[in-house]
Design an enzyme around this catalytic site. Sequence first.
Site, PDB file in Angstrom:
ATOM      1  CB  THR B 152       4.020  34.852   2.133  1.00  0.00           C
ATOM      2  OG1 THR B 152       4.544  35.721   3.434  1.00  0.00           O
ATOM      3  CG2 THR B 152       2.873  34.695   2.092  1.00  0.00           C
ATOM      4  CE  LYS B 178       3.410  34.903   6.251  1.00  0.00           C
ATOM      5  NZ  LYS B 178       2.765  36.201   5.575  1.00  0.00           N
ATOM      6  CB  THR B 189      -0.454  38.698   6.837  1.00  0.00           C
ATOM      7  OG1 THR B 189      -1.217  39.115   5.928  1.00  0.00           O
ATOM      8  CG2 THR B 189      -1.209  38.311   8.111  1.00  0.00           C
ATOM      9  CD  GLU B 275       9.648  41.089   3.751  1.00  0.00           C
ATOM     10  OE1 GLU B 275       9.779  42.370   3.958  1.00  0.00           O
ATOM     11  OE2 GLU B 275       8.714  40.557   3.448  1.00  0.00           O
ATOM     12  CG  ASN B 397       9.911  44.669   1.550  1.00  0.00           C
ATOM     13  OD1 ASN B 397       8.846  44.189   1.369  1.00  0.00           O
ATOM     14  ND2 ASN B 397      10.844  44.507   2.503  1.00  0.00           N
TER      15      ASN B 397
END
Lengths: 402, 402
Positions: B152, B178, B189, B275, B397
């Site tokens: 993702t 992932k 997730t 991230e 985010n």
Amino acid sequence: MMWIDGGVCAPRGFRAAAAAAGIKRPGSTRKDCALVVSDVPASIAGMFTTNRIQAAPVQWSRGICIRGIARAVFINSGNANACTGQQGIEDAQTTAAFVAQRLNVAVTEVAVLSTGVIGVPLPMDRLLAGADACVAGLRKDASAAAAEAIMTTDTRPKYTALEQSTGGARVRFGAMAKGAGMIAPNLATMLCVITTDARISAECLREALGYAVRESFNCICVDNDMSTNDAVLCLANGAAEGGEILPNTPEFEAFTEGLTAVAQAMAKELVRDGEGATKFVTIRVHGTRSDEEARQVAAAIAKSQLVKTAFFGEDANWGRIACAAGYSGVLFDPGELGIRLGGIPVMHEGMPTSYREEDVSRVMREAEIEVEVSLGNGPGKAHFWTSDLSYEYVKINAEYRS
Amino acid sequence: MMWIDGGVCAPRGFRAAAAAAGIKRPGSTRKDCALVVSDVPASIAGMFTTNRIQAAPVQWSRGICIRGIARAVFINSGNANACTGQQGIEDAQTTAAFVAQRLNVAVTEVAVLSTGVIGVPLPMDRLLAGADACVAGLRKDASAAAAEAIMTTDTRPKYTALEQSTGGARVRFGAMAKGAGMIAPNLATMLCVITTDARISAECLREALGYAVRESFNCICVDNDMSTNDAVLCLANGAAEGGEILPNTPEFEAFTEGLTAVAQAMAKELVRDGEGATKFVTIRVHGTRSDEEARQVAAAIAKSQLVKTAFFGEDANWGRIACAAGYSGVLFDPGELGIRLGGIPVMHEGMPTSYREEDVSRVMREAEIEVEVSLGNGPGKAHFWTSDLSYEYVKINAEYRS
């Protein structure tokens, strides 16, 4: 209840002072010492960090609060006197003794608090010169100056005062606080000093302060960390007219209400001035089996990095809110979960509603946002205040010490 | 133990496929479906999110793991099938039934996993077309393609494989995962699928997987949030030579070691690709009374926003590390606290050492940093892997959903 001008000097019989001692950098003209003094011995109560590592001044002031009588609180910014070993303990005592001697009171009546860099011994010569200047400069109109002197990464001084009727008498409360991050060590700390001219025993004051802190400083978060120096002190000197406030009376309730109001005002100011904060978010949770459960859910949502980042992005990301409720540790039926943003239902009985994206977007663009989470039919409820997580937060905390 | 090429197809008797079903956006050519199939029935074990809100595929696949036998795992990205109510459950079942029918196996032998947006029903027509394409395209060299299809916000596919000698036999392990944020709902997730050609009962596999996950996915953090879809599945098909691996044997130990190694490799990859991550930080804690206590301290440090921001700022801010240890909830004597950064002692017996700032600065500029925290003489030890908290994290985010 009536908000009035001023801060810690607003209640009768309190004076304050601020001075520039150059604690962080010799020669700096930034105010970094503050002193609050009661004209007569006052009851004192305190709430302190539960961090296993406690700064020397916290250890000293905890002792003062156990005894329950104080005349003065001396505070310095620029140096936390934490992780400073035996030297730190001695420095805290020396500071208290110096202030006591200059005020002609007992050393056991002087609390001390510190905030600033960790692991560096206090520059005692400069600190005591600052304390000396404070004693010499005590006055009735120094509420703002004292609030300014205790700032570290705060962008503005935080102080307030109010008058509250407790039965026949009118008592006053004054407060000042500093925060910015709930902690920023190698900088530390949330500090708050509250004064009141009510007459109340130290034991009773302790109970009222416990309630006030639970409903204020214990339901905010900026970055979830808890410092080695966090402290809230409350001094009650009895200078107002009226008799002693006794436990389990309407007067005690009115007193606690006033104390809670100033504490909440300060707590909200800490969130509003949180490092890099651009939003003030209120999380309300209800429908749990107990208030404690509601609090646990509210805290999980308020602390979630993903929720906080979504608020910064003005993104109505109710999925992150649902998710944080889900991992809060509280058992609930996901099929009963409801979420409202600014009053608009976005999730109902565990599934998204057909809300209009533009309505919710309007809510998310506000500076103050209210999130309501409903988890069933239980009687429990709680609230939490939080800020968003912004680029500026990262910038401040990545670059502060360097 | 020997690292080998490939991923989930590396063990004997496994094939995989990936397809572009346009799940998030019709017509998109980005791969978003993956299928992993064992030629023969395999033992299956799984570890799932403890979030109170569990996505429909998690509920379905948990049932498969209780039964313990599976032939296939079908995964889609782009839609998490979470907060989708009864429709979501039916969609997960329909997907499993469709794949089972096309593979000519029992519906109870097909696990399904989903990751992506929350609260939106699966586009079943497109999803089943994707599943159909996967079944038609099963092949031995699709490890990378399958790993790519489950991404993702990940910036790169994550997969690995190794061969491990368990007594006489050589068994292989393959894995894909992932993550990016530990969670990113309205995206959800962390997912991981591990394959092995060892012969082992589902019960035994469950025990080995429990150990492997505790030592890998349960000691990493990117942003502390826990999603509604987190899942780790392991399939063991017995296609390798050699007998069954039995509990409490050297073979079982060797098997668990291999399984843990692939799980750790995937877990570290999740942190490295976290991230906005620019640093990979290992926190080692020792000297506590138990491993559990050490783990609690390591987790508090690894999760601290202030510690993570300091790493981003390349700031040797040991005060924040000490502080996080202090509020971890573990009792220790602050006078015994020691901290090393990249091997250099910066705190010893509760006080800062006289380290040279330039030595520590050099350590902080590295991409991989090791933090060692010592809390006394107890036998407890633990480690945790974490990333830094950067501007990029906030950007990703804050802006993802919009």
